[in-house]
Scaffold this active site. Structure first.
Site, PDB file in Angstrom:
ATOM      1  N   ASP A  21       0.814  -1.222   0.000  1.00 32.89           N
ATOM      2  CA  ASP A  21       0.000   0.000   0.000  1.00 32.89           C
ATOM      3  C   ASP A  21       0.843   1.266   0.000  1.00 32.89           C
ATOM      4  O   ASP A  21       0.441   2.293   0.544  1.00 32.89           O
ATOM      5  CB  ASP A  21      -0.957   0.021   1.212  1.00 32.89           C
ATOM      6  CG  ASP A  21      -1.891  -1.174   1.211  1.00 32.89           C
ATOM      7  OD1 ASP A  21      -2.200  -1.675   0.114  1.00 32.89           O
ATOM      8  OD2 ASP A  21      -2.300  -1.607   2.300  1.00 32.89           O
ATOM      9  N   LYS A  24       1.855   2.050  -5.212  1.00 32.72           N
ATOM     10  CA  LYS A  24       2.407   1.500  -6.451  1.00 32.72           C
ATOM     11  C   LYS A  24       1.498   1.782  -7.643  1.00 32.72           C
ATOM     12  O   LYS A  24       1.934   2.170  -8.720  1.00 32.72           O
ATOM     13  CB  LYS A  24       2.596  -0.025  -6.320  1.00 32.72           C
ATOM     14  CG  LYS A  24       3.566  -0.432  -5.229  1.00 32.72           C
ATOM     15  CD  LYS A  24       3.597  -1.935  -5.025  1.00 32.72           C
ATOM     16  CE  LYS A  24       2.359  -2.499  -4.397  1.00 32.72           C
ATOM     17  NZ  LYS A  24       2.115  -2.116  -2.998  1.00 32.72           N
ATOM     18  N   GLY A  48      -4.599  -4.238  -3.697  1.00 38.96           N
ATOM     19  CA  GLY A  48      -5.591  -3.202  -4.011  1.00 38.96           C
ATOM     20  C   GLY A  48      -4.811  -1.976  -4.418  1.00 38.96           C
ATOM     21  O   GLY A  48      -4.120  -1.386  -3.597  1.00 38.96           O
ATOM     22  N   HIS A  49      -4.842  -1.633  -5.691  1.00 37.01           N
ATOM     23  CA  HIS A  49      -4.028  -0.533  -6.222  1.00 37.01           C
ATOM     24  C   HIS A  49      -4.962   0.596  -6.673  1.00 37.01           C
ATOM     25  O   HIS A  49      -5.762   0.417  -7.587  1.00 37.01           O
ATOM     26  CB  HIS A  49      -3.160  -1.028  -7.376  1.00 37.01           C
ATOM     27  CG  HIS A  49      -2.147  -2.059  -6.945  1.00 37.01           C
ATOM     28  ND1 HIS A  49      -1.297  -2.689  -7.810  1.00 37.01           N
ATOM     29  CD2 HIS A  49      -1.860  -2.558  -5.715  1.00 37.01           C
ATOM     30  CE1 HIS A  49      -0.520  -3.535  -7.130  1.00 37.01           C
ATOM     31  NE2 HIS A  49      -0.852  -3.481  -5.866  1.00 37.01           N
ATOM     32  N   THR A 137      -5.906 -11.416   3.805  1.00 37.45           N
ATOM     33  CA  THR A 137      -7.048 -10.785   3.133  1.00 37.45           C
ATOM     34  C   THR A 137      -8.175 -11.797   2.911  1.00 37.45           C
ATOM     35  O   THR A 137      -9.233 -11.450   2.392  1.00 37.45           O
ATOM     36  CB  THR A 137      -6.616 -10.229   1.765  1.00 37.45           C
ATOM     37  OG1 THR A 137      -6.090 -11.317   0.992  1.00 37.45           O
ATOM     38  CG2 THR A 137      -5.552  -9.154   1.912  1.00 37.45           C
ATOM     39  N   GLN A 227       2.001  -6.121  -3.222  1.00 39.30           N
ATOM     40  CA  GLN A 227       2.448  -6.236  -1.836  1.00 39.30           C
ATOM     41  C   GLN A 227       3.739  -5.401  -1.645  1.00 39.30           C
ATOM     42  O   GLN A 227       4.008  -4.508  -2.419  1.00 39.30           O
ATOM     43  CB  GLN A 227       2.672  -7.702  -1.442  1.00 39.30           C
ATOM     44  CG  GLN A 227       1.389  -8.513  -1.317  1.00 39.30           C
ATOM     45  CD  GLN A 227       0.732  -8.905  -2.624  1.00 39.30           C
ATOM     46  OE1 GLN A 227       1.341  -9.518  -3.451  1.00 39.30           O
ATOM     47  NE2 GLN A 227      -0.520  -8.553  -2.803  1.00 39.30           N
ATOM     48  N   PRO A 307      -8.380  -0.810   9.035  1.00 38.93           N
ATOM     49  CA  PRO A 307      -7.483   0.301   9.357  1.00 38.93           C
ATOM     50  C   PRO A 307      -6.038  -0.161   9.258  1.00 38.93           C
ATOM     51  O   PRO A 307      -5.714  -1.273   9.682  1.00 38.93           O
ATOM     52  CB  PRO A 307      -7.840   0.658  10.801  1.00 38.93           C
ATOM     53  CG  PRO A 307      -8.678  -0.455  11.316  1.00 38.93           C
ATOM     54  CD  PRO A 307      -9.234  -1.214  10.164  1.00 38.93           C
ATOM     55  N   ARG A 308      -5.185   0.676   8.667  1.00 38.28           N
ATOM     56  CA  ARG A 308      -3.772   0.304   8.578  1.00 38.28           C
ATOM     57  C   ARG A 308      -3.046   0.816   9.821  1.00 38.28           C
ATOM     58  O   ARG A 308      -3.304   1.928  10.269  1.00 38.28           O
ATOM     59  CB  ARG A 308      -3.139   0.932   7.331  1.00 38.28           C
ATOM     60  CG  ARG A 308      -3.735   0.415   6.033  1.00 38.28           C
ATOM     61  CD  ARG A 308      -3.126   1.129   4.819  1.00 38.28           C
ATOM     62  NE  ARG A 308      -3.741   0.684   3.572  1.00 38.28           N
ATOM     63  CZ  ARG A 308      -4.001   1.475   2.540  1.00 38.28           C
ATOM     64  NH1 ARG A 308      -3.698   2.752   2.590  1.00 38.28           N
ATOM     65  NH2 ARG A 308      -4.563   0.992   1.454  1.00 38.28           N
ATOM     66  N   LYS A 334       2.929  10.189  -0.483  1.00 40.59           N
ATOM     67  CA  LYS A 334       2.125  10.695   0.636  1.00 40.59           C
ATOM     68  C   LYS A 334       2.876  11.657   1.558  1.00 40.59           C
ATOM     69  O   LYS A 334       2.607  11.710   2.759  1.00 40.59           O
ATOM     70  CB  LYS A 334       1.516   9.518   1.424  1.00 40.59           C
ATOM     71  CG  LYS A 334       0.695   8.600   0.525  1.00 40.59           C
ATOM     72  CD  LYS A 334      -0.125   7.581   1.265  1.00 40.59           C
ATOM     73  CE  LYS A 334      -1.485   8.096   1.654  1.00 40.59           C
ATOM     74  NZ  LYS A 334      -2.466   7.021   1.946  1.00 40.59           N
TER      75      LYS A 334
HETATM   76  P1  GDP Z   1      -0.739   0.286  -3.610  1.00 39.30           P
HETATM   77  O1  GDP Z   1      -1.332  -0.983  -3.126  1.00 39.30           O
HETATM   78  O2  GDP Z   1       0.743   0.347  -3.366  1.00 39.30           O
HETATM   79  O3  GDP Z   1      -1.078   0.605  -5.035  1.00 39.30           O
HETATM   80  O4  GDP Z   1      -1.370   1.454  -2.707  1.00 39.30           O
HETATM   81  P2  GDP Z   1      -2.929   1.582  -2.281  1.00 39.30           P
HETATM   82  O5  GDP Z   1      -3.717   2.059  -3.422  1.00 39.30           O
HETATM   83  O6  GDP Z   1      -3.379   0.354  -1.581  1.00 39.30           O
HETATM   84  O7  GDP Z   1      -2.796   2.678  -1.130  1.00 39.30           O
HETATM   85  C1  GDP Z   1      -2.253   3.917  -1.364  1.00 39.30           C
HETATM   86  C2  GDP Z   1      -3.314   4.970  -1.020  1.00 39.30           C
HETATM   87  O8  GDP Z   1      -2.701   6.241  -0.954  1.00 39.30           O
HETATM   88  C3  GDP Z   1      -4.396   5.107  -2.079  1.00 39.30           C
HETATM   89  O9  GDP Z   1      -5.582   5.536  -1.476  1.00 39.30           O
HETATM   90  C4  GDP Z   1      -3.844   6.202  -2.991  1.00 39.30           C
HETATM   91  O10 GDP Z   1      -4.859   6.897  -3.688  1.00 39.30           O
HETATM   92  C5  GDP Z   1      -3.203   7.098  -1.976  1.00 39.30           C
HETATM   93  N1  GDP Z   1      -2.022   7.849  -2.459  1.00 39.30           N
HETATM   94  C6  GDP Z   1      -1.036   7.445  -3.295  1.00 39.30           C
HETATM   95  N2  GDP Z   1      -0.079   8.394  -3.385  1.00 39.30           N
HETATM   96  C7  GDP Z   1      -0.495   9.417  -2.590  1.00 39.30           C
HETATM   97  C8  GDP Z   1       0.090  10.679  -2.233  1.00 39.30           C
HETATM   98  O11 GDP Z   1       1.176  11.048  -2.653  1.00 39.30           O
HETATM   99  N3  GDP Z   1      -0.633  11.444  -1.344  1.00 39.30           N
HETATM  100  C9  GDP Z   1      -1.836  11.046  -0.831  1.00 39.30           C
HETATM  101  N4  GDP Z   1      -2.452  11.865   0.027  1.00 39.30           N
HETATM  102  N5  GDP Z   1      -2.398   9.879  -1.163  1.00 39.30           N
HETATM  103  C10 GDP Z   1      -1.723   9.071  -2.012  1.00 39.30           C
HETATM  104  P1  IMO Z   2      -0.854  -4.202  -2.233  1.00 36.97           P
HETATM  105  O1  IMO Z   2      -0.429  -4.764  -3.564  1.00 36.97           O
HETATM  106  C1  IMO Z   2      -0.899  -4.535   2.096  1.00 36.97           C
HETATM  107  C2  IMO Z   2      -0.952  -8.588   3.771  1.00 36.97           C
HETATM  108  C3  IMO Z   2      -2.216  -8.970   4.511  1.00 36.97           C
HETATM  109  C4  IMO Z   2      -1.637  -9.897   5.547  1.00 36.97           C
HETATM  110  C5  IMO Z   2      -0.536 -10.634   4.768  1.00 36.97           C
HETATM  111  C6  IMO Z   2      -0.972 -11.970   4.217  1.00 36.97           C
HETATM  112  O2  IMO Z   2      -2.150  -3.496  -2.277  1.00 36.97           O
HETATM  113  O3  IMO Z   2       0.251  -3.407  -1.620  1.00 36.97           O
HETATM  114  P2  IMO Z   2      -2.532 -12.677   2.179  1.00 36.97           P
HETATM  115  O4  IMO Z   2      -3.988 -12.442   1.926  1.00 36.97           O
HETATM  116  O5  IMO Z   2      -1.642 -12.179   1.109  1.00 36.97           O
HETATM  117  O6  IMO Z   2      -2.239 -14.102   2.527  1.00 36.97           O
HETATM  118  O7  IMO Z   2      -2.201 -11.850   3.517  1.00 36.97           O
HETATM  119  O8  IMO Z   2      -0.192  -9.776   3.701  1.00 36.97           O
HETATM  120  N1  IMO Z   2      -1.160  -8.098   2.381  1.00 36.97           N
HETATM  121  C7  IMO Z   2      -1.094  -6.812   2.027  1.00 36.97           C
HETATM  122  N2  IMO Z   2      -0.937  -5.699   2.778  1.00 36.97           N
HETATM  123  N3  IMO Z   2      -0.997  -4.445   0.753  1.00 36.97           N
HETATM  124  C8  IMO Z   2      -1.141  -5.551  -0.008  1.00 36.97           C
HETATM  125  O9  IMO Z   2      -1.116  -5.510  -1.348  1.00 36.97           O
HETATM  126  C9  IMO Z   2      -1.244  -6.798   0.624  1.00 36.97           C
HETATM  127  N4  IMO Z   2      -1.398  -8.067   0.185  1.00 36.97           N
HETATM  128  C10 IMO Z   2      -1.339  -8.854   1.268  1.00 36.97           C
HETATM  129  O10 IMO Z   2      -2.829  -7.847   5.089  1.00 36.97           O
HETATM  130  O11 IMO Z   2      -1.004  -9.164   6.552  1.00 36.97           O
HETATM  131 MG    MG Z   3      -2.827  -1.640  -1.803  1.00 39.73          MG
END
Ligand code: GDP
Ligand code: IMO
Ligand code: MG
Length: 427
Positions: A21, A24, A48-49, A137, A227, A307-308, A334
């Site tokens: 998260d 990416k 979840g991207h 998840t 991840q 919640p993270r 961020k």
């Molecule tokens: P990923 O899994 O690495 O693609 O990241 P996620 O989408 O799960 O989580 C990143 C969260 O931060 C998402 O809600 C993005 O929209 C948000 N985000 C990404 N870059 C920024 C940033 O520079 N600033 C803020 N405020 N939010 C960001």
């Molecule tokens: P992205 O690509 C954050 C975490 C889960 C759990 C552990 C194992 O969005 O960054 P799993 O379901 O993979 O067996 O869970 O890994 N986890 C992630 N945490 N971002 C992810 O993907 C994740 N994919 C798995 O929360 O702790």
């Molecule tokens: Mg994510």
């Protein structure tokens, strides 16, 4: 952006350097106009991207985060685990929104299928672990990779031979029922997969050959990590990890691409640290300040809504990820979330019994005894919103970025200052 892309060459990987998260998806989307193909090589819909364009949010789970760009082909490689049902739903929902996806996705014949029974097993094993649960998840990721390594997995190519498919499902359900005392129903599993089989058949391809042909034709490829490196099955905080290789090695094995064909690697690092699920997290702020960062950063999971957990930037973690993955440049994300904090801390070093440690310890005892060294940076008041140049940022924000660069020995070439695609400063 042009300079960065020029320096990194034609085939670039984007990898999470913390616990996932990191943001990416946003960079994959932003760079996609400069690539022909975007690939997922590991993991599944546990990812979840998030992409935000003009206030509209799209979350990709298994489909590469490049699909908003109509010229890009998406590849889901052999190293992934795929719930055929979830994939068809993801395609359907994107197509309802007016995007053509089916004709632009190639799914490896060798990718392993996640069945409903894998999700049941995932949930059941978590329940049985009680307080020791990983906090997965519950998307069936671990059980599907377990079957793969046990050499009893069912692959996408098996969708093409329904007799064999039925036999394998029956064998696997019987096996898991016996070993785990479950009541999985093979007939129901078979029926359920047959309802979505037709939808994914047109996507099936020898993706390895496709990628090599395209590379020979001079096409540019982006590898989308899922991840983060500290969720890696080998290098992460085992056993609180996912079940795949989330690092650069997973890109090679998960697609059949030799390492030398990956010309550049971008690491994504949040300006602080977050983690979902259980497991060690040395720089965690399990207090009001952590809660404040969670609110300011809207730190709730894109896949599960959980919640993270939040904490300070940990340079030990990011340095380890940079070293292990050959990361050439960092996208710090961020940074805007830290505006308004009076001071910002960074973990610079771990000590255990006066000896330096270079990774997060995984035993309970070591984590209890772990001593953290910090560097403290002054905060800034101003919002970073709308800024387009590094030099326009408050001097304290610039100093924080430069301080991090020094601690991680790697250039921070892109900085995220908001959710929008355009909230990205290159330098
Ligand atoms: P990923 O899994 O690495 O693609 O990241 P996620 O989408 O799960 O989580 C990143 C969260 O931060 C998402 O809600 C993005 O929209 C948000 N985000 C990404 N870059 C920024 C940033 O520079 N600033 C803020 N405020 N939010 C960001
Ligand atoms: P992205 O690509 C954050 C975490 C889960 C759990 C552990 C194992 O969005 O960054 P799993 O379901 O993979 O067996 O869970 O890994 N986890 C992630 N945490 N971002 C992810 O993907 C994740 N994919 C798995 O929360 O702790
Ligand atoms: Mg994510």
């Amino acid at each position: 952006m042009k300079d960065l892309l020029h320096d990194l060459g034609s085939n670039v990987a984007i990898l999470g350097s913390q616990w996932g998260d990191e943001g990416k998806g946003k960079l994959v989307d932003a760079l996609s106009p400069h690539f022909d193909i975007v690939c997922r090589s590991a993991g599944g819909a546990n990812a979840g991207h998030t992409i935000v364009v003009d206030g509209k949010q799209v979350i990709f789970h298994l489909i590469p985060s490049s699909m908003l760009h109509p010229q890009v082909i998406g590849v889901i490689g052999n190293g992934t685990v795929v719930s055929i049902k979830d994939l068809s739903e993801e395609i359907e929902s994107l197509e309802k929104g007016g995007l053509e996806v089916t004709s632009r996705i190639k799914l490896s014949l060798r990718a392993h299928i996640i069945f409903d029974y894998h999700k049941t097993i995932d949930q059941e094993l978590e329940n049985r672990k009680g307080t020791q649960k990983i906090g997965t998840t519950c998307r069936g990721i671990g059980p599907a990779y377990t079957d793969k390594i046990s050499r009893m997995g069912i692959r996408c190519e098996d969708l093409l031979d329904t007799d064999l498919l039925r036999e394998k499902i029956e064998y696997n359900c019987t096996w898991h029922n016996k070993n785990l005392g479950l009541k999985l129903d093979p007939a129901q599993e078979y029926e359920s997969i047959m309802t979505v089989r037709e939808k994914v058949k047109p996507l099936l391809a020898d993706t390895r050959k496709f990628l090599h042909d395209e590379m020979k034709a001079g096409k540019r490829i982006l590898f989308e990590g899922a991840q983060g490196f500290f969720l890696d099955i080998d290098h992460g905080t085992y056993p609180f990890v996912t079940s795949s290789s989330t690092g650069i090695g997973g890109v090679s094995t998960g697609l059949g691409i030799p390492p030398q064909n990956i010309t550049g690697v971008i690491g994504i690092a949040k300006a602080y640290t977050t983690r979902v699920g259980s497991g060690p997290f040395p720089s965690e702020l399990d207090n009001e300040l952590g809660g404040q960062i969670r609110e300011q950063g809207a730190e709730f999971g894109a896949t599960t809504g959980r919640p993270r957990r939040c904490g300070w930037f940990d340079a030990v973690v990011v340095r380890n990820a940079i070293e292990s993955n050959g990361i050439n440049a960092i996208n710090l994300t961020k940074l805007d979330v830290l505006s308004g904090l009076p001071e910002i801390k960074v973990v610079t070093q771990y000590l255990l019994d006066d000896k330096e440690l270079f990774t997060v310890p995984t035993t309970r005892k070591a984590n209890q005894k772990l001593e953290l060294k910090y560097e403290t940076f002054p905060g800034w008041e101003q919002s970073l919103s709308g800024m387009r140049k590094f030099e326009d940022m408050p001097p304290q924000a610039q100093a924080y970025v430069l301080g991090l660069e020094k601690l991680i020995h790697t250039p921070i070439r892109a900085i995220g200052i908001g959710q929008e695609r355009s909230d990205l400063i290159f330098r």
